[in-house]
Design a protein around this motif. Structure first.
Motif, short mmCIF file in Angstrom:
data_model
loop_
_atom_site.label_atom_id
_atom_site.label_comp_id
_atom_site.label_asym_id
_atom_site.label_seq_id
_atom_site.Cartn_x
_atom_site.Cartn_y
_atom_site.Cartn_z
N CYS A 184 0.21 -6.51 -7.82
CA CYS A 184 -0.69 -6.26 -8.94
C CYS A 184 0.05 -5.45 -9.99
N THR A 227 -7.79 -6.67 3.51
CA THR A 227 -6.74 -5.81 2.98
C THR A 227 -6.33 -4.80 4.04
N ILE A 251 -1.61 -4.92 -0.55
CA ILE A 251 -1.65 -4.96 -2.01
C ILE A 251 -0.59 -4.00 -2.54
N CYS A 282 -9.43 -3.50 -2.72
CA CYS A 282 -9.54 -2.37 -1.81
C CYS A 282 -10.74 -2.40 -0.88
N VAL A 342 -2.53 -0.50 1.00
CA VAL A 342 -2.15 -0.50 -0.41
C VAL A 342 -0.83 0.26 -0.54
N VAL A 396 -5.65 -3.69 -8.38
CA VAL A 396 -5.57 -3.19 -7.00
C VAL A 396 -6.96 -2.87 -6.49
N LEU A 422 1.07 -2.27 -5.88
CA LEU A 422 1.04 -1.96 -7.31
C LEU A 422 2.50 -1.77 -7.73
#
Length: 147
Positions: free
Chosen positions: A59, A74, A23, A69, A77, A65, A25
């Protein structure tokens, strides 16, 4: 007229839980695609890897996000800190409460150097400063894929 079974219909709408993902950000939306390409290229060169490379979900907000999590699919991150520092720190506090939290990579600028102790204490596994291309980020992802 074509009829679908209930299972076929459900498969169309349910997420594929076997797909692993990172993921990202990133409000600029420029990092996920090059990182994904670099990771996929490196994985295809490996003889010990079989299967699909992980996907990279971008995201725009910390709230988005957080939704990913606690999912077992996942792998990690990636936080692009510039411009969203406050959101990232809030997100890290929330991620810290998740029992099986994913590893976190923070991409920072030199201006964030004073935040390093706070980031590490908040659960960031790695912080990279002044990243200019996707290679070090892809290397970090590959490390977590192989674990």
């Amino acid at each position: 007229m074509k009829f679908m079974t209930l299972t076929a219909m459900a498969d169309r709408y349910l997420p594929d839980w076997s797909t692993t993902q990172f993921i990202v950000l990133d409000r600029s939306r420029r990092w996920a695609a090059p990182i994904a390409a670099q990771v996929a290229a490196n994985l295809h060169r490996r003889r010990d890897f079989s299967g699909r490379p992980p996907e990279f979900e971008t995201c725009d907000s910390a709230k988005d996000v957080l939704l990913f999590c606690d999912q077992p699919s996942t792998l990690g991150v990636i936080l692009m800190m510039t411009g969203v520092e406050r959101d990232c720190l809030t997100l890290l506090a929330r991620i810290a409460r998740i029992p099986a939290r994913p590893p976190v990579l923070a991409i920072c600028s030199t201006a964030h150097a004073e935040l390093l102790p706070l980031l590490l204490e908040a659960g960031v596994h790695t912080a990279l400063f002044d990243v200019v291309n996707d290679v070090p980020i892809a290397d970090w992802c590959l490390n977590w894929v192989s674990q």
